[in-house]
Design a protein around this motif. Structure first.
Motif, PDB file in Angstrom:
ATOM      1  N   ALA A  93      14.030  11.136 -23.673  1.00  0.00           N
ATOM      2  CA  ALA A  93      14.453  10.470 -22.427  1.00  0.00           C
ATOM      3  C   ALA A  93      13.518  10.832 -21.278  1.00  0.00           C
ATOM      4  N   ASN A  94      13.149  12.112 -21.181  1.00  0.00           N
ATOM      5  CA  ASN A  94      12.237  12.536 -20.111  1.00  0.00           C
ATOM      6  C   ASN A  94      10.849  11.924 -20.282  1.00  0.00           C
ATOM      7  N   LEU A  95      10.372  11.856 -21.526  1.00  0.00           N
ATOM      8  CA  LEU A  95       9.071  11.235 -21.768  1.00  0.00           C
ATOM      9  C   LEU A  95       9.087   9.756 -21.393  1.00  0.00           C
ATOM     10  N   CYS A  96      10.157   9.053 -21.793  1.00  0.00           N
ATOM     11  CA  CYS A  96      10.273   7.635 -21.438  1.00  0.00           C
ATOM     12  C   CYS A  96      10.326   7.447 -19.927  1.00  0.00           C
ATOM     13  N   PHE A  97      11.049   8.322 -19.242  1.00  0.00           N
ATOM     14  CA  PHE A  97      11.144   8.236 -17.784  1.00  0.00           C
ATOM     15  C   PHE A  97       9.764   8.439 -17.145  1.00  0.00           C
ATOM     16  N   SER A  98       9.010   9.431 -17.656  1.00  0.00           N
ATOM     17  CA  SER A  98       7.676   9.691 -17.110  1.00  0.00           C
ATOM     18  C   SER A  98       6.721   8.546 -17.420  1.00  0.00           C
ATOM     19  N   PHE A  99       6.814   7.988 -18.647  1.00  0.00           N
ATOM     20  CA  PHE A  99       5.958   6.848 -19.000  1.00  0.00           C
ATOM     21  C   PHE A  99       6.295   5.630 -18.149  1.00  0.00           C
ATOM     22  N   ARG A 100       7.573   5.471 -17.832  1.00  0.00           N
ATOM     23  CA  ARG A 100       7.960   4.368 -16.953  1.00  0.00           C
ATOM     24  C   ARG A 100       7.307   4.500 -15.589  1.00  0.00           C
ATOM     25  N   GLY A 101       7.309   5.728 -15.051  1.00  0.00           N
ATOM     26  CA  GLY A 101       6.653   5.970 -13.767  1.00  0.00           C
ATOM     27  C   GLY A 101       5.164   5.735 -13.832  1.00  0.00           C
ATOM     28  N   LEU A 102       4.541   6.194 -14.915  1.00  0.00           N
ATOM     29  CA  LEU A 102       3.103   5.996 -15.085  1.00  0.00           C
ATOM     30  C   LEU A 102       2.779   4.510 -15.212  1.00  0.00           C
ATOM     31  N   HIS A 103       3.588   3.788 -15.972  1.00  0.00           N
ATOM     32  CA  HIS A 103       3.377   2.346 -16.129  1.00  0.00           C
ATOM     33  C   HIS A 103       3.499   1.632 -14.783  1.00  0.00           C
ATOM     34  N   GLN A 104       4.482   2.036 -13.989  1.00  0.00           N
ATOM     35  CA  GLN A 104       4.656   1.404 -12.677  1.00  0.00           C
ATOM     36  C   GLN A 104       3.451   1.663 -11.783  1.00  0.00           C
ATOM     37  N   LYS A 105       2.938   2.906 -11.798  1.00  0.00           N
ATOM     38  CA  LYS A 105       1.766   3.230 -10.984  1.00  0.00           C
ATOM     39  C   LYS A 105       0.554   2.414 -11.420  1.00  0.00           C
ATOM     40  N   LEU A 106       0.326   2.337 -12.736  1.00  0.00           N
ATOM     41  CA  LEU A 106      -0.818   1.577 -13.246  1.00  0.00           C
ATOM     42  C   LEU A 106      -0.671   0.089 -12.925  1.00  0.00           C
ATOM     43  N   PHE A 107       0.558  -0.424 -13.040  1.00  0.00           N
ATOM     44  CA  PHE A 107       0.796  -1.831 -12.720  1.00  0.00           C
ATOM     45  C   PHE A 107       0.533  -2.108 -11.244  1.00  0.00           C
ATOM     46  N   ARG A 108       0.933  -1.177 -10.376  1.00  0.00           N
ATOM     47  CA  ARG A 108       0.724  -1.365  -8.943  1.00  0.00           C
ATOM     48  C   ARG A 108      -0.762  -1.376  -8.578  1.00  0.00           C
ATOM     49  N   ARG A 109      -1.591  -0.655  -9.358  1.00  0.00           N
ATOM     50  CA  ARG A 109      -3.031  -0.629  -9.075  1.00  0.00           C
ATOM     51  C   ARG A 109      -3.741  -1.889  -9.543  1.00  0.00           C
ATOM     52  N   ALA A 110      -3.131  -2.605 -10.489  1.00  0.00           N
ATOM     53  CA  ALA A 110      -3.731  -3.842 -10.997  1.00  0.00           C
ATOM     54  C   ALA A 110      -3.566  -4.958  -9.963  1.00  0.00           C
ATOM     55  N   PRO A 111      -4.463  -5.962 -10.002  1.00  0.00           N
ATOM     56  CA  PRO A 111      -4.362  -7.068  -9.017  1.00  0.00           C
ATOM     57  C   PRO A 111      -3.022  -7.796  -9.068  1.00  0.00           C
ATOM     58  N   GLN A 112      -2.472  -7.996 -10.277  1.00  0.00           N
ATOM     59  CA  GLN A 112      -1.201  -8.720 -10.396  1.00  0.00           C
ATOM     60  C   GLN A 112      -0.002  -7.888  -9.965  1.00  0.00           C
ATOM     61  N   GLY A 113      -0.214  -6.561  -9.728  1.00  0.00           N
ATOM     62  CA  GLY A 113       0.886  -5.698  -9.313  1.00  0.00           C
ATOM     63  C   GLY A 113       0.909  -5.424  -7.822  1.00  0.00           C
ATOM     64  N   SER A 114       0.151  -6.175  -7.069  1.00  0.00           N
ATOM     65  CA  SER A 114       0.105  -5.972  -5.616  1.00  0.00           C
ATOM     66  C   SER A 114       1.493  -6.173  -4.999  1.00  0.00           C
ATOM     67  N   PRO A 115       1.877  -5.300  -4.044  1.00  0.00           N
ATOM     68  CA  PRO A 115       3.205  -5.458  -3.401  1.00  0.00           C
ATOM     69  C   PRO A 115       3.406  -6.818  -2.741  1.00  0.00           C
ATOM     70  N   SER A 116       2.305  -7.485  -2.366  1.00  0.00           N
ATOM     71  CA  SER A 116       2.445  -8.814  -1.763  1.00  0.00           C
ATOM     72  C   SER A 116       2.840  -9.862  -2.812  1.00  0.00           C
ATOM     73  N   LEU A 117       2.555  -9.576  -4.107  1.00  0.00           N
ATOM     74  CA  LEU A 117       2.912 -10.507  -5.183  1.00  0.00           C
ATOM     75  C   LEU A 117       4.234 -10.138  -5.856  1.00  0.00           C
ATOM     76  N   VAL A 118       4.451  -8.831  -6.090  1.00  0.00           N
ATOM     77  CA  VAL A 118       5.655  -8.369  -6.795  1.00  0.00           C
ATOM     78  C   VAL A 118       6.278  -7.231  -6.003  1.00  0.00           C
ATOM     79  N   ASP A 119       7.528  -7.407  -5.579  1.00  0.00           N
ATOM     80  CA  ASP A 119       8.191  -6.332  -4.840  1.00  0.00           C
ATOM     81  C   ASP A 119       8.900  -5.379  -5.807  1.00  0.00           C
ATOM     82  N   ASP A 120       9.450  -4.278  -5.255  1.00  0.00           N
ATOM     83  CA  ASP A 120      10.103  -3.253  -6.069  1.00  0.00           C
ATOM     84  C   ASP A 120      11.287  -3.810  -6.862  1.00  0.00           C
ATOM     85  N   LEU A 121      12.038  -4.723  -6.264  1.00  0.00           N
ATOM     86  CA  LEU A 121      13.214  -5.281  -6.924  1.00  0.00           C
ATOM     87  C   LEU A 121      12.827  -6.040  -8.195  1.00  0.00           C
ATOM     88  N   ASN A 122      11.749  -6.829  -8.114  1.00  0.00           N
ATOM     89  CA  ASN A 122      11.319  -7.598  -9.281  1.00  0.00           C
ATOM     90  C   ASN A 122      10.704  -6.708 -10.362  1.00  0.00           C
TER      91      ASN A 122
END
Length: 198
Positions: free
Chosen positions: A29-58
């Motif tokens: 469970a802890n590993l999955c939680f950490s991987f989820r955070g890492l995935h979110q960070k990596l997604f936010r750095r990608a062009p398609q993960g820009s906060p102007s395109l995708v907000d936290d709720l989505n």
């Protein structure tokens, strides 16, 4: 349960096989939680993960959809029969629906807060805060439900708190070194500019 409020030997969660199984579940469970955070960070750095395109709720909605798709089959396989046997009358169905609703609102609120915070701090800092969250959950659950904290749980709480304090101390030392290096660079760049100007 026995008359002393302790679990019987057959159901004791601290017995060797159960302790190992429960430890592996918590680790996963802890590993999955950490991987989820890492995935979110990596997604936010990608062009398609820009906060102007995708907000936290989505982002959270998409992660919950993936979670449901991955877990619905194993959940029904492991718990479907027991659940259907326990939900035989309207009272138990209503109670289950109410508890599921409260749990869903609490879980969604927690995950939205986690997603919001994770977009503003590092993954490592987020993971260390999550460690303290678990300590808080253990202590508050013990107080609310009147369950005594075992020696093993006390050791775990102590290790988690000491680890968090050690992380904070190391982060302060690292930030202090980085600030000193920046100050030295600024000072030397000022001296070099002054020499060139003269």
């Amino acid at each position: 349960r026995s008359s002393h409020g302790k679990l019987s030997r057959g159901n004791d969660w601290t017995s060797s096989p159960n302790l190992l199984r429960n430890s592996l579940v918590v680790l996963a469970a802890n590993l999955c939680f950490s991987f989820r955070g890492l995935h979110q960070k990596l997604f936010r750095r990608a062009p398609q993960g820009s906060p102007s395109l995708v907000d936290d709720l989505n982002i959270q909605l998409r992660m919950q959809q993936i979670g449901v798709l991955l877990l619905i089959a194993p959940t029904l396989f492991l718990n479907g029969i027991e659940l259907s046997m326990n939900l035989r009358d309207i009272g138990s169905i209503l109670q289950y629906c109410l508890l599921a609703l409260v749990n869903g609102v609490a879980f969604t609120s927690y995950n939205l807060a986690s997603t919001y915070i994770l977009s503003r701090i590092s993954v490592v800092h987020h993971a260390s805060l999550n460690c303290l969250r678990r300590v808080f959950a253990i202590i508050s659950t013990s107080v609310i439900f009147g369950q005594p904290i075992s020696l093993l749980q006390s050791v775990g709480i102590a290790v988690a708190c000491v680890g968090f304090l050690f992380y904070i101390r190391q982060k302060e030392l690292k930030d202090g070194r980085a600030r000193r290096r920046l100050d030295v660079r600024r000072k030397w760049s000022g001296i070099v500019r002054g020499v060139h100007c003269s």
